[in-house]
Design an enzyme around this catalytic site. Sequence first.
Site, PDB file in Angstrom:
ATOM      1  N   ARG A  64       1.283  33.907  55.828  1.00 17.93           N
ATOM      2  CA  ARG A  64       0.357  33.175  54.945  1.00 17.93           C
ATOM      3  C   ARG A  64      -0.089  34.047  53.769  1.00 17.93           C
ATOM      4  O   ARG A  64      -1.040  34.831  53.870  1.00 17.93           O
ATOM      5  CB  ARG A  64      -0.884  32.727  55.727  1.00 17.93           C
TER       6      ARG A  64
ATOM      7  N   ALA B 116      18.524  32.602  44.529  1.00 13.69           N
ATOM      8  CA  ALA B 116      18.354  33.856  43.778  1.00 13.69           C
ATOM      9  C   ALA B 116      17.604  34.874  44.638  1.00 13.69           C
ATOM     10  O   ALA B 116      17.982  36.050  44.733  1.00 13.69           O
ATOM     11  CB  ALA B 116      17.598  33.594  42.481  1.00 13.69           C
ATOM     12  N   TYR B 117      16.550  34.415  45.279  1.00 12.82           N
ATOM     13  CA  TYR B 117      15.736  35.283  46.151  1.00 12.82           C
ATOM     14  C   TYR B 117      16.566  35.816  47.326  1.00 12.82           C
ATOM     15  O   TYR B 117      16.568  37.007  47.616  1.00 12.82           O
ATOM     16  CB  TYR B 117      14.553  34.460  46.657  1.00 12.82           C
TER      17      TYR B 117
ATOM     18  N   ASN C 183       7.364  46.718  48.036  1.00 13.06           N
ATOM     19  CA  ASN C 183       6.882  45.412  48.493  1.00 13.06           C
ATOM     20  C   ASN C 183       6.945  44.339  47.395  1.00 13.06           C
ATOM     21  O   ASN C 183       7.099  43.157  47.688  1.00 13.06           O
ATOM     22  CB  ASN C 183       5.441  45.588  48.996  1.00 13.06           C
TER      23      ASN C 183
HETATM   24  P1  NAP Z   1       2.857  37.551  47.030  1.00 17.07           P
HETATM   25  O1  NAP Z   1       1.568  37.197  47.648  1.00 17.07           O
HETATM   26  O2  NAP Z   1       3.504  36.616  46.072  1.00 17.07           O
HETATM   27  O3  NAP Z   1       2.715  39.005  46.370  1.00 17.07           O
HETATM   28  C1  NAP Z   1       3.749  39.542  45.598  1.00 17.07           C
HETATM   29  C2  NAP Z   1       3.251  40.812  44.967  1.00 17.07           C
HETATM   30  O4  NAP Z   1       4.308  41.358  44.163  1.00 17.07           O
HETATM   31  C3  NAP Z   1       2.055  40.594  44.031  1.00 17.07           C
HETATM   32  O5  NAP Z   1       1.168  41.669  44.155  1.00 17.07           O
HETATM   33  C4  NAP Z   1       2.713  40.606  42.666  1.00 17.07           C
HETATM   34  O6  NAP Z   1       1.841  40.992  41.625  1.00 17.07           O
HETATM   35  C5  NAP Z   1       3.758  41.676  42.907  1.00 17.07           C
HETATM   36  N1  NAP Z   1       4.737  41.729  41.836  1.00 17.07           N
HETATM   37  C6  NAP Z   1       5.566  40.757  41.405  1.00 17.07           C
HETATM   38  N2  NAP Z   1       6.300  41.211  40.363  1.00 17.07           N
HETATM   39  C7  NAP Z   1       5.922  42.503  40.150  1.00 17.07           C
HETATM   40  C8  NAP Z   1       6.314  43.496  39.234  1.00 17.07           C
HETATM   41  N3  NAP Z   1       7.245  43.275  38.282  1.00 17.07           N
HETATM   42  N4  NAP Z   1       5.731  44.720  39.301  1.00 17.07           N
HETATM   43  C9  NAP Z   1       4.793  44.974  40.254  1.00 17.07           C
HETATM   44  N5  NAP Z   1       4.371  44.063  41.140  1.00 17.07           N
HETATM   45  C10 NAP Z   1       4.931  42.834  41.086  1.00 17.07           C
HETATM   46  O7  NAP Z   1       3.975  37.810  48.156  1.00 17.07           O
HETATM   47  P2  NAP Z   1       3.901  38.354  49.655  1.00 17.07           P
HETATM   48  O8  NAP Z   1       4.120  37.217  50.537  1.00 17.07           O
HETATM   49  O9  NAP Z   1       2.746  39.260  49.846  1.00 17.07           O
HETATM   50  O10 NAP Z   1       5.262  39.184  49.663  1.00 17.07           O
HETATM   51  C11 NAP Z   1       5.324  40.592  49.777  1.00 17.07           C
HETATM   52  C12 NAP Z   1       6.739  40.960  50.167  1.00 17.07           C
HETATM   53  O11 NAP Z   1       7.080  40.338  51.426  1.00 17.07           O
HETATM   54  C13 NAP Z   1       7.797  40.512  49.181  1.00 17.07           C
HETATM   55  O12 NAP Z   1       8.805  41.484  49.075  1.00 17.07           O
HETATM   56  C14 NAP Z   1       8.357  39.252  49.827  1.00 17.07           C
HETATM   57  O13 NAP Z   1       9.680  38.962  49.388  1.00 17.07           O
HETATM   58  C15 NAP Z   1       8.300  39.643  51.288  1.00 17.07           C
HETATM   59  N6  NAP Z   1       8.328  38.507  52.217  1.00 17.07           N
HETATM   60  C16 NAP Z   1       7.283  37.646  52.281  1.00 17.07           C
HETATM   61  C17 NAP Z   1       7.334  36.590  53.187  1.00 17.07           C
HETATM   62  C18 NAP Z   1       6.196  35.612  53.350  1.00 17.07           C
HETATM   63  O14 NAP Z   1       6.320  34.676  54.164  1.00 17.07           O
HETATM   64  N7  NAP Z   1       5.082  35.776  52.661  1.00 17.07           N
HETATM   65  C19 NAP Z   1       8.463  36.404  54.012  1.00 17.07           C
HETATM   66  C20 NAP Z   1       9.517  37.314  53.917  1.00 17.07           C
HETATM   67  C21 NAP Z   1       9.430  38.355  53.015  1.00 17.07           C
HETATM   68  P3  NAP Z   1       1.122  39.906  40.618  1.00 17.07           P
HETATM   69  O15 NAP Z   1      -0.154  39.520  41.302  1.00 17.07           O
HETATM   70  O16 NAP Z   1       0.931  40.702  39.374  1.00 17.07           O
HETATM   71  O17 NAP Z   1       2.074  38.758  40.462  1.00 17.07           O
END
Ligand code: NAP
Length: 235
Positions: free
Chosen positions: A192, A157-158, A89
């Site tokens: 969100r 990049a993403y 994730n």
């Molecule tokens: P988020 O709130 O930004 O959470 C990202 C998580 O990844 C945080 O716990 C962060 O930890 C962790 N992380 C980042 N770099 C890391 C590393 N090197 N080692 C371990 N953990 C690391 O994002 P989210 O929205 O929950 O996203 C979760 C997943 O869903 C991601 O793969 C994202 O691409 C995908 N996604 C999200 C959305 C959306 O709308 N939210 C849409 C499509 C896909 P820290 O707190 O330490 O930074």
Amino acid sequence: MMGRRPVALVTGANRGLGLETCRQLSSLGCRVAMSGRDLSRVESARRELGAAEADVIAVGMDVRDVRSIVEARERIAERLGPVDILVNNAAVLLHEDADVLSIPAEGFRDTFDTNVFGAIEVCRALVPSMAERGHGRVVNVSSGAGQLSRMSTYAPAYSVSKAALNAFTRMLAATYGGRGVLVNAVDPGWVRTDMGGPGAPRSLEQGADTIVWLALLPKDGPTGGFFRDRRPIEW
Ligand code: NAP
């Protein structure tokens, strides 16, 4: 199916979709290893879930650091047993508004280090043992931004990193096909979280639903697919 409760590992579990995925997996009977790069933040997230320490543990793991991955695997094995379910994730969204050729090389490298190479290294540490035991589930949390069929100019990049993660998903699924390890990618939709922002239409519960569904697939479930809302979508 198995003689014990499944053990799940979620990366980036201290907030957002990772944390919500842990909450749902735990409430559905899994024992869960929550992991993240700052152990104290993972520990407070674990307390937030309120689950018993015997069932949900916090471990430090930076997916860019192979040593931390291997150490986390050992700690999980001691406390919960071998990992049956892996949810990749953790991800970063860098240079979201830049155009593709204005992003510096480090911007691509930093993104790939976490979103692609991180997932590959966590799989390298865990998937062979799943195959030996004849049972495993890998869920790669991807994004609609990684769909080649819709690729445009958003977050270069993403988006390119998520397309690469999708390709890795296909490759891993084909490599471990027939050995009980089901490997799939998921687009949670726009949710969100800190990454998605407060204006996103989906709740955490909705975003994590298909992640959890793929994590708990029965043994005749799909592998090598890309899903949104529990349905296959185009690559
Ligand atoms: P988020 O709130 O930004 O959470 C990202 C998580 O990844 C945080 O716990 C962060 O930890 C962790 N992380 C980042 N770099 C890391 C590393 N090197 N080692 C371990 N953990 C690391 O994002 P989210 O929205 O929950 O996203 C979760 C997943 O869903 C991601 O793969 C994202 O691409 C995908 N996604 C999200 C959305 C959306 O709308 N939210 C849409 C499509 C896909 P820290 O707190 O330490 O930074």
